[in-house]
Design an enzyme around this catalytic site. Structure first.
Site, PDB file in Angstrom:
ATOM      1  N   ARG A 107       0.826  -1.223   0.000  1.00 19.58           N
ATOM      2  CA  ARG A 107       0.000   0.000   0.000  1.00 19.58           C
ATOM      3  C   ARG A 107       0.857   1.268   0.000  1.00 19.58           C
ATOM      4  O   ARG A 107       0.509   2.248   0.658  1.00 19.58           O
ATOM      5  CB  ARG A 107      -0.954   0.028   1.204  1.00 19.58           C
ATOM      6  CG  ARG A 107      -1.987  -1.070   1.216  1.00 19.58           C
ATOM      7  CD  ARG A 107      -3.066  -0.805   0.169  1.00 19.58           C
ATOM      8  NE  ARG A 107      -4.204  -1.675   0.335  1.00 19.58           N
ATOM      9  CZ  ARG A 107      -5.343  -1.321   0.922  1.00 19.58           C
ATOM     10  NH1 ARG A 107      -5.511  -0.123   1.404  1.00 19.58           N
ATOM     11  NH2 ARG A 107      -6.328  -2.174   1.000  1.00 19.58           N
ATOM     12  N   ARG A 112      -2.791   7.155   1.347  1.00 24.84           N
ATOM     13  CA  ARG A 112      -3.188   8.370   2.077  1.00 24.84           C
ATOM     14  C   ARG A 112      -2.147   8.941   3.017  1.00 24.84           C
ATOM     15  O   ARG A 112      -2.319  10.054   3.507  1.00 24.84           O
ATOM     16  CB  ARG A 112      -4.471   8.075   2.854  1.00 24.84           C
ATOM     17  CG  ARG A 112      -5.681   8.007   1.951  1.00 24.84           C
ATOM     18  CD  ARG A 112      -6.841   7.341   2.628  1.00 24.84           C
ATOM     19  NE  ARG A 112      -6.525   5.948   2.895  1.00 24.84           N
ATOM     20  CZ  ARG A 112      -7.361   5.081   3.443  1.00 24.84           C
ATOM     21  NH1 ARG A 112      -8.553   5.472   3.822  1.00 24.84           N
ATOM     22  NH2 ARG A 112      -7.004   3.819   3.634  1.00 24.84           N
ATOM     23  N   ARG A 155      -6.109  12.665  -4.977  1.00 24.04           N
ATOM     24  CA  ARG A 155      -7.331  11.931  -4.592  1.00 24.04           C
ATOM     25  C   ARG A 155      -8.514  12.888  -4.433  1.00 24.04           C
ATOM     26  O   ARG A 155      -9.637  12.563  -4.813  1.00 24.04           O
ATOM     27  CB  ARG A 155      -7.048  11.192  -3.277  1.00 24.04           C
ATOM     28  CG  ARG A 155      -8.186  10.419  -2.672  1.00 24.04           C
ATOM     29  CD  ARG A 155      -8.395   9.114  -3.390  1.00 24.04           C
ATOM     30  NE  ARG A 155      -9.550   8.417  -2.865  1.00 24.04           N
ATOM     31  CZ  ARG A 155     -10.813   8.666  -3.198  1.00 24.04           C
ATOM     32  NH1 ARG A 155     -11.080   9.618  -4.071  1.00 24.04           N
ATOM     33  NH2 ARG A 155     -11.799   7.968  -2.684  1.00 24.04           N
ATOM     34  N   ASP A 161      -7.060  -1.955  -7.407  1.00 22.48           N
ATOM     35  CA  ASP A 161      -7.609  -2.616  -6.217  1.00 22.48           C
ATOM     36  C   ASP A 161      -7.987  -4.050  -6.580  1.00 22.48           C
ATOM     37  O   ASP A 161      -8.261  -4.352  -7.749  1.00 22.48           O
ATOM     38  CB  ASP A 161      -8.833  -1.873  -5.678  1.00 22.48           C
ATOM     39  CG  ASP A 161      -9.123  -2.293  -4.241  1.00 22.48           C
ATOM     40  OD1 ASP A 161      -8.488  -1.749  -3.328  1.00 22.48           O
ATOM     41  OD2 ASP A 161      -9.948  -3.197  -4.037  1.00 22.48           O
ATOM     42  N   TYR A 217     -15.433 -10.462   0.197  1.00 20.20           N
ATOM     43  CA  TYR A 217     -16.081  -9.152  -0.018  1.00 20.20           C
ATOM     44  C   TYR A 217     -17.314  -9.298  -0.901  1.00 20.20           C
ATOM     45  O   TYR A 217     -18.318  -8.608  -0.698  1.00 20.20           O
ATOM     46  CB  TYR A 217     -15.090  -8.163  -0.650  1.00 20.20           C
ATOM     47  CG  TYR A 217     -13.988  -7.740   0.303  1.00 20.20           C
ATOM     48  CD1 TYR A 217     -14.218  -6.746   1.246  1.00 20.20           C
ATOM     49  CD2 TYR A 217     -12.741  -8.348   0.272  1.00 20.20           C
ATOM     50  CE1 TYR A 217     -13.220  -6.369   2.139  1.00 20.20           C
ATOM     51  CE2 TYR A 217     -11.739  -7.976   1.149  1.00 20.20           C
ATOM     52  CZ  TYR A 217     -11.984  -6.982   2.081  1.00 20.20           C
ATOM     53  OH  TYR A 217     -10.995  -6.627   2.960  1.00 20.20           O
TER      54      TYR A 217
HETATM   55  O1  CP3 Z   1      -0.012   1.034  -3.230  1.00 21.53           O
HETATM   56  C1  CP3 Z   1      -0.510  -0.092  -3.404  1.00 21.53           C
HETATM   57  O2  CP3 Z   1      -0.308  -1.045  -2.643  1.00 21.53           O
HETATM   58  C2  CP3 Z   1      -1.332  -0.350  -4.655  1.00 21.53           C
HETATM   59  C3  CP3 Z   1      -2.734  -0.207  -4.539  1.00 21.53           C
HETATM   60  C4  CP3 Z   1      -3.610  -1.154  -3.711  1.00 21.53           C
HETATM   61  C5  CP3 Z   1      -4.830  -0.690  -3.167  1.00 21.53           C
HETATM   62  N1  CP3 Z   1      -5.499  -1.776  -2.661  1.00 21.53           N
HETATM   63  C6  CP3 Z   1      -5.293   0.711  -3.193  1.00 21.53           C
HETATM   64  C7  CP3 Z   1      -6.321   1.145  -2.224  1.00 21.53           C
HETATM   65  C8  CP3 Z   1      -3.524  -2.537  -3.459  1.00 21.53           C
HETATM   66  C9  CP3 Z   1      -2.407  -3.504  -3.774  1.00 21.53           C
HETATM   67  C10 CP3 Z   1      -4.733  -2.910  -2.805  1.00 21.53           C
HETATM   68  C11 CP3 Z   1      -5.054  -4.293  -2.429  1.00 21.53           C
HETATM   69  C12 CP3 Z   1      -6.244  -4.551  -1.614  1.00 21.53           C
HETATM   70  N2  CP3 Z   1      -7.468  -3.927  -1.676  1.00 21.53           N
HETATM   71  C13 CP3 Z   1      -6.350  -5.597  -0.658  1.00 21.53           C
HETATM   72  C14 CP3 Z   1      -5.260  -6.615  -0.347  1.00 21.53           C
HETATM   73  C15 CP3 Z   1      -4.129  -6.044   0.419  1.00 21.53           C
HETATM   74  C16 CP3 Z   1      -4.497  -5.557   1.798  1.00 21.53           C
HETATM   75  O3  CP3 Z   1      -4.215  -4.383   2.070  1.00 21.53           O
HETATM   76  O4  CP3 Z   1      -5.022  -6.342   2.587  1.00 21.53           O
HETATM   77  C17 CP3 Z   1      -7.646  -5.542  -0.102  1.00 21.53           C
HETATM   78  C18 CP3 Z   1      -8.183  -6.442   0.971  1.00 21.53           C
HETATM   79  C19 CP3 Z   1      -8.342  -4.499  -0.771  1.00 21.53           C
HETATM   80  C20 CP3 Z   1      -9.783  -4.081  -0.583  1.00 21.53           C
HETATM   81  C21 CP3 Z   1      -9.884  -2.698  -0.087  1.00 21.53           C
HETATM   82  N3  CP3 Z   1      -9.628  -1.577  -0.844  1.00 21.53           N
HETATM   83  C22 CP3 Z   1     -10.269  -2.269   1.195  1.00 21.53           C
HETATM   84  C23 CP3 Z   1     -10.656  -3.194   2.350  1.00 21.53           C
HETATM   85  C24 CP3 Z   1     -10.240  -0.876   1.197  1.00 21.53           C
HETATM   86  C25 CP3 Z   1     -10.656   0.032   2.318  1.00 21.53           C
HETATM   87  C26 CP3 Z   1      -9.625   0.101   3.387  1.00 21.53           C
HETATM   88  C27 CP3 Z   1      -8.646   1.208   3.107  1.00 21.53           C
HETATM   89  O5  CP3 Z   1      -7.436   0.968   3.184  1.00 21.53           O
HETATM   90  O6  CP3 Z   1      -9.147   2.320   2.840  1.00 21.53           O
HETATM   91  C28 CP3 Z   1      -9.782  -0.445  -0.064  1.00 21.53           C
HETATM   92  C29 CP3 Z   1      -9.588   0.944  -0.533  1.00 21.53           C
HETATM   93  C30 CP3 Z   1      -8.224   1.281  -1.056  1.00 21.53           C
HETATM   94  N4  CP3 Z   1      -7.488   0.504  -1.915  1.00 21.53           N
HETATM   95  C31 CP3 Z   1      -7.513   2.492  -0.805  1.00 21.53           C
HETATM   96  C32 CP3 Z   1      -6.316   2.410  -1.531  1.00 21.53           C
HETATM   97  C33 CP3 Z   1      -5.237   3.458  -1.639  1.00 21.53           C
HETATM   98  C34 CP3 Z   1      -8.005   3.675   0.040  1.00 21.53           C
HETATM   99  C35 CP3 Z   1      -9.081   4.400  -0.686  1.00 21.53           C
HETATM  100  C36 CP3 Z   1      -8.871   5.886  -0.821  1.00 21.53           C
HETATM  101  O7  CP3 Z   1      -7.752   6.369  -0.992  1.00 21.53           O
HETATM  102  O8  CP3 Z   1      -9.889   6.582  -0.778  1.00 21.53           O
END
Ligand code: CP3
Length: 364
Positions: free
Chosen positions: A44, A48, A57, A94, A170
């Site tokens: 990640r 943020r 964003r 994502d 999910y």
């Molecule tokens: O920088 C990176 O790693 C690349 C981008 C990336 C995102 N999600 C962006 C993201 C990657 C590799 C993921 C994978 C992901 N997404 C996973 C597996 C890895 C992990 O962290 O467990 C999972 C379970 C998800 C599903 C997901 N997406 C959730 C549960 C959430 C909400 C929780 C959170 O962190 O906000 C997201 C949203 C998300 N995916 C954000 C980002 C940057 C935040 C959203 C935002 O910026 O508004």
């Protein structure tokens, strides 16, 4: 040529044999060559905790609008590379873009995480599309192409997908829950219907990963964030087996593809996971037992991890001690330094800098 008329996908660095390509330390480790200074990136890493991410964003509209705009997605992917010179970039997207391409409604509510239409009965599962509309994912491949051409050739580019179990949790619940009980329950009550979701995800994830390789990804990571909530028999059926099929399916067309698995919380089941899935590397969380990892996991594959993201927030001596513990445990073998899970938004940037300085000063 393969029987079905498809050419095998060969990693880009093999294309121009006359022009030696710069070595990518991250890929070297996945190929079995330990590096004296471990390559480093952060799960990640685009997100943020970075002011430049928050700024983009705020203007991008929804989170999926950001993921599906190739210019923005490429920019956000590159932000942490410019700032920290990590050894790998991970494409900004994502794991839930696959349900989206399968026609499920996927939204990201500010501060609440993902929301989907719950797929929670055998009747609803019966209506699930079997093939994703891959044109919806075209912007992800375009973003990969843009990042690859902008990236220093020594920096690797990682494509990814969610493991079928985690994506299914999910899809079934329609959101994240503390222990993903809705998917666990459905898998007990209606295993055949649940297996259909898994099968659809296996097939479409193979196609999606192959397309990411074609667009310039050097390596792939399969995120199984919720593997650790499963008892051993279910872990075998819903995490190991689908991941094994994805690795096999990708390698059938791209024999040299480098693949990392992340079965978070797999604990003592990690040796079985790496042996059976045939991944090239495994990402470990911070609860891993170092001797088990060294003797039964790192002896077979590359290990990536496993700094506690909370130690990175804490900073100071606690951070230094946590970094040293990871380096002492794993850096004598094939090792990629990373966190044990994603970086949290409140992490101070100075602590990331402290981490990089210490890892890069490692003499081993
Ligand atoms: O920088 C990176 O790693 C690349 C981008 C990336 C995102 N999600 C962006 C993201 C990657 C590799 C993921 C994978 C992901 N997404 C996973 C597996 C890895 C992990 O962290 O467990 C999972 C379970 C998800 C599903 C997901 N997406 C959730 C549960 C959430 C909400 C929780 C959170 O962190 O906000 C997201 C949203 C998300 N995916 C954000 C980002 C940057 C935040 C959203 C935002 O910026 O508004």
């Amino acid at each position: 040529m393969y029987q079905d008329g498809h050419k095998p996908i060969v990693p880009q660095r093999n294309f121009r044999l006359s022009q030696p390509q710069p070595v990518k330390p991250f890929l070297e480790v996945l190929s079995g060559n330990r590096q004296s200074v471990p390559p480093v990136w952060m799960m990640r890493q685009a997100g943020r905790y970075l002011p430049e991410y928050r700024e983009l964003r705020a203007t991008a509209g929804s989170f999926l609008d950001l993921c599906f705009n190739p210019e923005w997605a490429a920019e956000v992917t590159l932000q942490p590379i410019r700032r920290f010179r990590f050894d790998a970039a991970i494409i900004f997207s994502d794991i839930l873009v696959i349900p989206h391409a399968l026609g499920r409604e996927v939204r990201f509510e500010a501060g609440e995480g993902p929301r989907l239409d719950p797929l929670d009965t055998p009747e609803k599962i019966h209506t699930l599309a079997t093939a994703a509309d891959f044109t919806k994912l075209e912007p992800v491949y375009e973003a990969l192409r843009r990042v690859r051409s902008a990236l220093d050739p020594k920096v690797a580019l990682i494509g990814f997908c969610g493991a079928p179990w985690t994506v299914a949790t999910y899809m079934v619940a329609g959101q994240g829950t503390p222990d993903q009980a809705p998917a666990r329950m459905l898998a007990y009550r209606a295993p055949d219907a649940f297996a259909k979701i898994i099968d659809v995800l296996v097939e479409n994830s193979i196609q999606y990963l192959l397309r990411q390789l074609k667009a310039g990804a050097d390596a792939l990571q399969i995120f199984d964030t919720w593997a650790g909530v499963l008892p051993p028999r279910e872990f075998q059926r819903w995490s190991v087996e689908p991941t094994r099929r994805i690795v096999e399916g990708v390698r059938a067309k791209a024999p040299h593809a480098k693949i990392i698995g992340f079965p978070r919380g797999a604990g003592a089941q990690l040796p079985r996971y790496v042996e059976q899935t045939k991944v090239d590397g495994v990402s470990i969380d911070w609860t891993a037992e170092p001797s088990l990892i060294r003797e039964q996991v790192q002896s077979r594959v590359a290990v990536q991890g496993n700094l506690d993201p909370l130690a990175l927030i804490a900073g100071g001596d606690a951070l230094d001690r946590a970094i040293d513990a990871a380096l002492t445990s794993y850096a004598s073998g094939r090792y990629i330094f990373n966190l044990g899970h994603g970086i949290q938004p409140e992490t101070p940037i100075a602590h990331v800098e402290q981490m990089l300085k210490r890892v890069r000063a490692y003499k081993g």
